[in-house]
Design a protein around this motif. Sequence first.
Motif, PDB file in Angstrom:
ATOM      1  N   ALA A   1      23.554   8.858   7.160  1.00 18.39           N
ATOM      2  CA  ALA A   1      22.909   8.470   8.381  1.00 18.39           C
ATOM      3  C   ALA A   1      22.117   8.157   8.395  1.00 18.39           C
ATOM      4  O   ALA A   1      20.901   7.723   9.298  1.00 18.39           O
TER       5      ALA A   1
ATOM      6  N   ASP B   1      22.978  13.573  10.590  1.00 15.85           N
ATOM      7  CA  ASP B   1      22.766  14.020   9.451  1.00 15.85           C
ATOM      8  C   ASP B   1      22.678  15.175   8.783  1.00 15.85           C
ATOM      9  O   ASP B   1      21.481  15.809   9.581  1.00 15.85           O
TER      10      ASP B   1
ATOM     11  N   ASN C   1      18.902  13.074  15.847  1.00 13.99           N
ATOM     12  CA  ASN C   1      20.391  13.386  14.981  1.00 13.99           C
ATOM     13  C   ASN C   1      21.309  14.186  15.823  1.00 13.99           C
ATOM     14  O   ASN C   1      21.691  15.492  15.228  1.00 13.99           O
TER      15      ASN C   1
END
Length: 439
Positions: free
Chosen positions: A16, A359, A369
């Motif tokens: 990530a 992530d 994310n």
Amino acid sequence: MREVARGRRRSPRRVAALLGVTAMGATTLAACGTDDGLTINVYYAPEDNFQAVVDDCTEQADGRYEIVYNKLPRGADGQREQMVRRLAAGDTAMDVLGLDVTWVPEFAEAGWIEEWTGGHKATASRDVLPGPLETATWDGKLYAAPKNTNVRLLWYDERITPEPPRTWDEMIAMSRELRERGEPHEILFTGAQYEGLVVAYNSLTESAGGRILSPDGEDVVVDGGAVRALEILREVSGSGLTDPSLTNQQEDEVRMAFQQGRGAFQLNWPYVHASYAAEKPDELEHFKWAPYPGVAEPGTGRSTLGGYNLAVSATSQHKPEAFEAALCLRSAEHQKFSALNDGVPPTIASVYDDPTPLDPSRPADPEDNPTMVDKYPMKDTIRDELTDAAVRPATPAYQTLSIVMAEVLSPPSGIEPAETAQQLRDQLAEALSSKGVIP
């Protein structure tokens, strides 16, 4: 080039962190390697965030080698031409090759790529959806590792058609009714004289239960299903149900025509969802998708597969490392990364069900994310289509056959089903036996 510090190995969750990395420009020539001088050269199509994947796999190699991304031309023809010329000349600087799904038979038959066997084959095949795996296979042997795939979906605006058509007959009937009411009604698809038109024809043929070539790719068939596909192409394009610019429309022209409100339906790849989200965010909730329409009855639609496979060059001087690098570049974690950042559908089934964000150490966020649900709300439909997708005719001569088909089918409004079918049989047979001249 930077040195890769020994003793460090990036964990899957740290992939990530690549989101914040500014990718280095890809080289077009072999670049410097590690302190030991070992470089694995990857030749692959332009993909915005692929350099980040390459960097992560270099770090995972822990100093044993460095992977260099040699960016090929954007067009498929240019990609193939560059690789074919270098492979035919015995270029030893090529290690991992990014092959369009139609090229595996040609490259395998020419002896340009290595067969995948043993543990490498098991890893490259594990949990891969059937359609993508078939594109990496030739003559019963695996010659590449599926990296990403693609299928076309039916896209529509629920404000115009609350319920999507399930068959081409339903879609044609709905288009006519919408036209009578003065509403957007066009059926948009790739009608220019190029591979996109061949994909449209192959999808229709397979959806009608037909075949263009025999399963072994050695004989021309063009059976009743293939003729029915010609009838549909003629009906849609010759009766005012599609865009007047059909013969100039490739994927992006189709996308733009729909976004501009000129169509009721478009048959296109999943990338159009991200484009719609970026360009018409206030209307995204109305932009819907459905499976590729059937021909004879609902549920029989079969979209033609797209995508890329990773092969190992037969002239590579570092084959063990090349196989290892290829497996890393198309691992589940990297397929998820590429799906979320570059919009390329994974070939590994479990990636579609992965509920974690990019992530896992941070809370999920649709923008910062994301999860597969955030960026791929159509993921279940894509995966369902991939389980029974259509594969383009498997033959080492596909490139020639594609050019022949695009020429015979263009313009679609000029198709005379029986006559055009015979033209296809005759010209494809000549191309298969190398008697024909590429138009």
